[in-house]
Design a protein around this motif. Structure first.
Motif, PDB file in Angstrom:
ATOM      1  N   THR A 103      -8.435 -10.416  -7.761  1.00 41.87           N
ATOM      2  CA  THR A 103      -7.579  -9.145  -7.648  1.00 41.87           C
ATOM      3  C   THR A 103      -6.433  -8.417  -7.210  1.00 41.87           C
ATOM      4  O   THR A 103      -6.703  -8.829  -6.123  1.00 41.87           O
ATOM      5  CB  THR A 103      -8.078  -7.756  -8.444  1.00 41.87           C
ATOM      6  N   VAL A 104      -5.122  -8.996  -6.815  1.00 43.57           N
ATOM      7  CA  VAL A 104      -4.184  -8.398  -6.179  1.00 43.57           C
ATOM      8  C   VAL A 104      -3.585  -7.107  -6.994  1.00 43.57           C
ATOM      9  O   VAL A 104      -3.539  -7.156  -7.653  1.00 43.57           O
ATOM     10  CB  VAL A 104      -3.224  -9.760  -6.325  1.00 43.57           C
ATOM     11  N   ILE A 105      -2.983  -6.354  -5.501  1.00 48.07           N
ATOM     12  CA  ILE A 105      -3.392  -5.397  -5.892  1.00 48.07           C
ATOM     13  C   ILE A 105      -1.413  -4.395  -5.232  1.00 48.07           C
ATOM     14  O   ILE A 105      -1.647  -4.720  -4.144  1.00 48.07           O
ATOM     15  CB  ILE A 105      -4.101  -3.744  -5.274  1.00 48.07           C
ATOM     16  N   MET A 106      -0.690  -4.173  -5.985  1.00 48.35           N
ATOM     17  CA  MET A 106       0.883  -4.665  -5.111  1.00 48.35           C
ATOM     18  C   MET A 106       1.317  -3.887  -6.550  1.00 48.35           C
ATOM     19  O   MET A 106       1.539  -4.196  -7.402  1.00 48.35           O
ATOM     20  CB  MET A 106       1.176  -6.330  -4.812  1.00 48.35           C
ATOM     21  N   GLU A 107       2.579  -3.244  -6.278  1.00 48.21           N
ATOM     22  CA  GLU A 107       3.164  -2.757  -7.175  1.00 48.21           C
ATOM     23  C   GLU A 107       4.972  -3.622  -7.314  1.00 48.21           C
ATOM     24  O   GLU A 107       4.514  -3.827  -8.709  1.00 48.21           O
ATOM     25  CB  GLU A 107       4.058  -1.770  -5.931  1.00 48.21           C
ATOM     26  N   ARG A 108       5.070  -4.501  -6.754  1.00 47.94           N
ATOM     27  CA  ARG A 108       6.295  -5.659  -6.692  1.00 47.94           C
ATOM     28  C   ARG A 108       6.123  -6.069  -5.601  1.00 47.94           C
ATOM     29  O   ARG A 108       5.861  -6.256  -4.976  1.00 47.94           O
ATOM     30  CB  ARG A 108       7.387  -4.835  -6.809  1.00 47.94           C
ATOM     31  N   PRO A 109       6.586  -7.437  -6.569  1.00 49.57           N
ATOM     32  CA  PRO A 109       7.198  -7.831  -7.743  1.00 49.57           C
ATOM     33  C   PRO A 109       5.483  -7.917  -8.797  1.00 49.57           C
ATOM     34  O   PRO A 109       4.932  -8.047  -8.328  1.00 49.57           O
ATOM     35  CB  PRO A 109       7.718  -9.322  -7.214  1.00 49.57           C
ATOM     36  N   LYS A 110       6.045  -8.266  -9.744  1.00 55.03           N
ATOM     37  CA  LYS A 110       5.236  -8.589 -11.428  1.00 55.03           C
ATOM     38  C   LYS A 110       4.195  -9.656 -10.689  1.00 55.03           C
ATOM     39  O   LYS A 110       5.381 -11.082 -10.241  1.00 55.03           O
ATOM     40  CB  LYS A 110       5.424  -8.075 -12.629  1.00 55.03           C
ATOM     41  N   ALA A 137      -3.950  -8.508 -11.590  1.00 55.79           N
ATOM     42  CA  ALA A 137      -3.510  -7.882 -11.202  1.00 55.79           C
ATOM     43  C   ALA A 137      -3.259  -5.989 -11.372  1.00 55.79           C
ATOM     44  O   ALA A 137      -3.734  -6.062 -12.319  1.00 55.79           O
ATOM     45  CB  ALA A 137      -1.500  -8.378 -10.959  1.00 55.79           C
ATOM     46  N   SER A 138      -3.330  -5.361 -10.673  1.00 54.14           N
ATOM     47  CA  SER A 138      -3.343  -4.451 -10.444  1.00 54.14           C
ATOM     48  C   SER A 138      -2.005  -3.293  -9.550  1.00 54.14           C
ATOM     49  O   SER A 138      -1.708  -4.487  -8.628  1.00 54.14           O
ATOM     50  CB  SER A 138      -4.478  -3.356  -9.883  1.00 54.14           C
ATOM     51  N   THR A 139      -1.972  -1.977  -9.506  1.00 50.04           N
ATOM     52  CA  THR A 139      -1.305  -1.387  -8.141  1.00 50.04           C
ATOM     53  C   THR A 139      -1.690  -0.588  -7.922  1.00 50.04           C
ATOM     54  O   THR A 139      -3.311  -0.181  -8.771  1.00 50.04           O
ATOM     55  CB  THR A 139       0.048  -1.061  -9.447  1.00 50.04           C
ATOM     56  N   GLY A 140      -0.773   0.516  -7.232  1.00 51.85           N
ATOM     57  CA  GLY A 140      -1.682   1.396  -6.860  1.00 51.85           C
ATOM     58  C   GLY A 140      -1.315   2.628  -7.028  1.00 51.85           C
ATOM     59  O   GLY A 140      -1.742   3.887  -6.961  1.00 51.85           O
ATOM     60  N   GLU A 141      -0.472   2.819  -8.342  1.00 52.78           N
ATOM     61  CA  GLU A 141      -0.518   3.500  -9.240  1.00 52.78           C
ATOM     62  C   GLU A 141       0.233   4.929  -8.500  1.00 52.78           C
ATOM     63  O   GLU A 141      -0.222   5.988  -8.657  1.00 52.78           O
ATOM     64  CB  GLU A 141      -1.707   4.154  -9.908  1.00 52.78           C
ATOM     65  N   GLY A 142       1.078   3.982  -7.499  1.00 52.27           N
ATOM     66  CA  GLY A 142       1.813   5.864  -6.454  1.00 52.27           C
ATOM     67  C   GLY A 142       1.036   5.752  -5.701  1.00 52.27           C
ATOM     68  O   GLY A 142       1.462   6.875  -4.913  1.00 52.27           O
ATOM     69  N   LEU A 143      -0.643   5.602  -5.424  1.00 49.04           N
ATOM     70  CA  LEU A 143      -0.986   6.248  -4.278  1.00 49.04           C
ATOM     71  C   LEU A 143      -1.786   5.331  -2.694  1.00 49.04           C
ATOM     72  O   LEU A 143      -1.456   4.426  -3.471  1.00 49.04           O
ATOM     73  CB  LEU A 143      -2.467   6.466  -4.902  1.00 49.04           C
ATOM     74  N   GLY A 144      -1.782   5.798  -1.630  1.00 49.01           N
ATOM     75  CA  GLY A 144      -1.857   4.803  -0.923  1.00 49.01           C
ATOM     76  C   GLY A 144      -0.811   4.312  -0.161  1.00 49.01           C
ATOM     77  O   GLY A 144       0.415   4.208  -0.794  1.00 49.01           O
ATOM     78  N   PHE A 145      -1.244   3.032   1.046  1.00 49.75           N
ATOM     79  CA  PHE A 145       0.042   2.215   0.502  1.00 49.75           C
ATOM     80  C   PHE A 145       0.755   1.178   0.107  1.00 49.75           C
ATOM     81  O   PHE A 145       1.298   0.635   0.025  1.00 49.75           O
ATOM     82  CB  PHE A 145      -0.613   1.224   2.689  1.00 49.75           C
ATOM     83  N   VAL A 146      -0.331   0.548  -0.825  1.00 53.83           N
ATOM     84  CA  VAL A 146       0.211   0.349  -1.715  1.00 53.83           C
ATOM     85  C   VAL A 146       1.004   0.863  -3.242  1.00 53.83           C
ATOM     86  O   VAL A 146       2.183  -0.124  -3.038  1.00 53.83           O
ATOM     87  CB  VAL A 146      -0.734  -0.567  -2.705  1.00 53.83           C
ATOM     88  N   GLY A 147       0.989   1.572  -3.600  1.00 53.99           N
ATOM     89  CA  GLY A 147       1.790   2.514  -3.814  1.00 53.99           C
ATOM     90  C   GLY A 147       2.767   3.043  -3.640  1.00 53.99           C
ATOM     91  O   GLY A 147       3.905   2.997  -3.440  1.00 53.99           O
ATOM     92  N   ARG A 148       2.641   2.750  -1.652  1.00 50.26           N
ATOM     93  CA  ARG A 148       4.111   3.556  -1.784  1.00 50.26           C
ATOM     94  C   ARG A 148       4.801   2.150  -1.593  1.00 50.26           C
ATOM     95  O   ARG A 148       6.251   2.005  -1.075  1.00 50.26           O
ATOM     96  CB  ARG A 148       3.804   3.843  -0.711  1.00 50.26           C
ATOM     97  N   GLY A 149       4.998   0.539  -1.716  1.00 46.24           N
ATOM     98  CA  GLY A 149       4.580  -0.285  -1.438  1.00 46.24           C
ATOM     99  C   GLY A 149       5.018  -0.509  -0.082  1.00 46.24           C
ATOM    100  O   GLY A 149       5.793  -2.028   0.196  1.00 46.24           O
ATOM    101  N   GLU A 150       4.344  -0.445   0.416  1.00 44.22           N
ATOM    102  CA  GLU A 150       4.209  -0.376   2.223  1.00 44.22           C
ATOM    103  C   GLU A 150       3.018  -1.943   2.372  1.00 44.22           C
ATOM    104  O   GLU A 150       3.429  -2.154   3.502  1.00 44.22           O
ATOM    105  CB  GLU A 150       3.875   0.454   2.418  1.00 44.22           C
ATOM    106  N   GLY A 151       2.593  -2.455   0.945  1.00 44.83           N
ATOM    107  CA  GLY A 151       1.681  -3.242   1.590  1.00 44.83           C
ATOM    108  C   GLY A 151       1.170  -4.043   0.129  1.00 44.83           C
ATOM    109  O   GLY A 151       1.148  -3.615  -0.518  1.00 44.83           O
ATOM    110  N   VAL A 152       0.263  -5.153   0.654  1.00 42.15           N
ATOM    111  CA  VAL A 152      -0.334  -5.645  -0.560  1.00 42.15           C
ATOM    112  C   VAL A 152      -1.631  -5.991   0.247  1.00 42.15           C
ATOM    113  O   VAL A 152      -2.738  -6.382   1.200  1.00 42.15           O
ATOM    114  CB  VAL A 152       0.482  -7.298  -0.667  1.00 42.15           C
ATOM    115  N   ALA A 153      -2.728  -6.070  -1.284  1.00 45.23           N
ATOM    116  CA  ALA A 153      -3.831  -5.745  -0.988  1.00 45.23           C
ATOM    117  C   ALA A 153      -4.617  -7.247  -2.223  1.00 45.23           C
ATOM    118  O   ALA A 153      -3.991  -6.855  -3.628  1.00 45.23           O
ATOM    119  CB  ALA A 153      -4.901  -4.706  -1.211  1.00 45.23           C
TER     120      ALA A 153
END
Length: 163
Positions: A103-110, A137-153
């Motif tokens: 599972t990759v967790i990131m906001e962008r790109p899709k 794939a999943s997103t951070g739903e606006g939460l944490g470092f992933v949700g703020r677009g600061e990183g990828v997990a």
């Protein structure tokens, strides 16, 4: 024990940076994006998570023990080459990869447009058919470092078996 599947889990995260010299590479596939991943190697979080999952299933420590970020030899290293090396070490220990789920967790790109290419690249490095590799794939739903677009997990689970 012979015949018993061995399972390992891996997790990694890296910071996204607006540096034209840094790429956003996931599972060996370059994604076009305004930011790249920061790390000692190419910072491929997905490959790193898979490496740790495979090493964990084999009982062979973790990525840092094999490829320390304090070693200049691994500066800007190709993480897919490191994954191939890990698969060889695991084979030397008498095990092969049966399947990997990620599972990759990131906001962008899709991730969806790249999923098949990533699955194929990982399968090639792991020595398994693409059907033995799953990429979600999943997103951070606006939460944490992933949700703020600061990183990828990334998270990975690997199952190894004796051939």
């Amino acid at each position: 024990m012979p015949g018993i599947p061995r399972t390992g889990i891996g997790w990694d995260s890296h910071r996204l940076v607006a540096d034209p010299l840094r790429r956003l590479v996931l599972g060996g596939v370059d994604l076009q994006h305004s930011h790249g991943l920061l790390g000692h190697s190419d910072a491929d979080v997905l490959a790193h998570a898979v490496i740790d999952a495979v090493l964990g299933a084999a009982g062979l420590d973790d990525i840092g023990a094999h490829f320390p970020d304090t070693d200049a030899a691994f500066k800007d290293a190709d993480s897919m080459a490191l994954l191939r090396e890990v698969v060889a070490r695991v084979a030397a220990a008498g095990l092969v990869v049966a399947n990997v789920d990620t599972t990759v967790i990131m906001e962008r790109p899709k991730l969806a447009p790249h999923r098949d290419a990533i699955r194929t690249a990982l399968a090639d490095a792991l020595g398994v058919p693409p059907s033995a590799v799953n990429v979600k794939a999943s997103t951070g739903e606006g939460l944490g470092f992933v949700g703020r677009g600061e990183g990828v997990a990334a998270l990975a689970v690997a199952v190894l078996v004796a051939p």
